[in-house]
Write an enzyme that holds these catalytic residues in place. Structure first.
Site, PDB file in Angstrom:
ATOM      1  N   ILE A 169      34.770  -8.135  -3.770  1.00 47.18           N
ATOM      2  CA  ILE A 169      34.378  -7.415  -2.563  1.00 47.18           C
ATOM      3  C   ILE A 169      33.474  -6.212  -2.846  1.00 47.18           C
ATOM      4  CG2 ILE A 169      36.369  -5.864  -2.556  1.00 47.18           C
ATOM      5  CD1 ILE A 169      34.637  -7.468   0.524  1.00 47.18           C
ATOM      6  N   TYR A 170      33.495  -5.693  -4.067  1.00 45.63           N
ATOM      7  CA  TYR A 170      32.719  -4.490  -4.346  1.00 45.63           C
ATOM      8  C   TYR A 170      31.237  -4.753  -4.128  1.00 45.63           C
ATOM      9  CZ  TYR A 170      36.976  -2.614  -6.522  1.00 45.63           C
ATOM     10  OH  TYR A 170      38.261  -2.184  -6.766  1.00 45.63           O
TER      11      TYR A 170
END
Length: 330
Positions: free
Chosen positions: A62-63
């Site tokens: 998700i980063y």
């Protein structure tokens, strides 16, 4: 650099883990961390980390919507790191395709899909640690644990880990794995620092008893423990995530941070170093995950390994803390 075993495994990890959340495409259109550093800005930071002996790197799908994994893989190749010498961790659970069916979570479908996508972005054949990025309450625990077991048995991950949740949930997941002969978690990435110590109630004693590696996220509370109260940095101006996590307890935390500032001044070290030295003084902490946006941050973090706090200093750092609301799924 000092190295320790990751929980009850034979894997050696540096006592400082480099949080790769700081790297990826900058800008809010690419994710929740608009202050992220792109590849060129990340290079000197990463180079300093490996020069100082850091071998443990933590990222997540998700980063910055996968671009952190891309930068992480590119940095590993840029410096020609021996894959057998480094420990690479990534995570799964958060929504990668918001609003779409099966856009996130911990279903078997999602886990088996996302590990392949993460490996492609990283440019690696496997990750050393595959961590669930919080618990998915909408997927049966048995489904989660069997899917993670299959990821390990496929050779795409060496070990699995979990992150912030309630202790009973973690223990139940472990029991499900044990009862079915599936792979168990070896590490817990939990929410723990000088301004949030509720993990000392149940999760930390549980992990100590079960020999689980503890790798706290945000040991400096998004930078709040690294500078005087109220200081506005470029990151503070645009970091909405830190406000969401910690703003509700500002009144409780200011006292702790002001006290930290005074004690760090008396010791002649930075606030960040003292906060990390406190965490590293805890025998149950394996390696705090330190996010950095400057070379100096890496140098400070590694220097904290050589700072030995007295029992009186530790007590003084802890005294102003008062009970916080338990954030079991934060």
């Amino acid at each position: 650099m000092k190295y320790v075993k990751l929980g009850n495994t034979g894997v050696d990890v540096s006592r400082i883990c480099l949080g790769m959340m700081s790297f990826g495409k900058p800008g809010s259109e690419h994710g929740l961390f608009p202050w992220a550093r792109d590849f060129d800005d990340a290079k000197p930071i990463f180079r300093k980390a490996i020069e100082l002996g850091i071998n443990y790197f933590d990222t997540a799908n998700i980063y910055q919507l996968g671009t952190s994994e891309e930068v992480t893989g590119k940095l590993i190749r840029e410096y020609g790191l021996d894959r057998d010498d480094i420990v690479v961790a990534t995570k799964v659970r958060m929504e990668m395709r918001p609003g779409k069916p099966n856009g996130g979570g911990l279903s078997r479908k999602e886990i088996l899909s996302e590990i392949d996508k993460s490996l492609k972005r990283l440019g690696l054949d496997y990750v050393d640690l595959y961590t669930i990025h919080r618990l998915d309450p909408l997927t049966p625990m048995e489904e989660i644990m069997e899917a993670l077991h299959d990821v390990v048995k496929s050779g795409k991950a060496r070990y699995i880990g979990a992150s912030t949740m309630y202790a009973w949930q973690f223990e139940r997941l472990q029991n499900i794995a044990q009862n079915n002969g599936w792979t168990k978690f070896v590490a817990m990435q939990n929410h723990y620092n000088l301004i949030y110590r509720e993990e000392e109630r149940e999760m930390i004693p549980l992990c100590e008893d079960r020999k689980i590696g503890i790798t706290p996220w945000s040991p400096l509370a998004g930078g709040r423990l690294a500078h005087t109260w109220g200081k506005v940095t470029p990151r503070v101006e645009i970091d909405e995530v830190s406000k969401w996590v910690w703003d509700s307890t500002n009144a409780l935390d200011k006292v702790v941070i002001d006290n930290l500032e005074a004690l760090a001044k008396a010791r002649g070290i930075s606030m960040a170093q003292m906060a990390l030295a406190w965490m590293l003084s805890k025998p149950y902490v394996t390696a705090p995950i330190v996010g950095t946006t400057a070379v100096s941050h890496v140098e400070e973090a590694v220097a904290a390994l050589d700072i030995v706090l007295s029992a009186e200093e530790i007590e003084a750092l802890e005294n102003p803390y008062v009970t916080h609301p338990v954030l079991g799924m934060m």
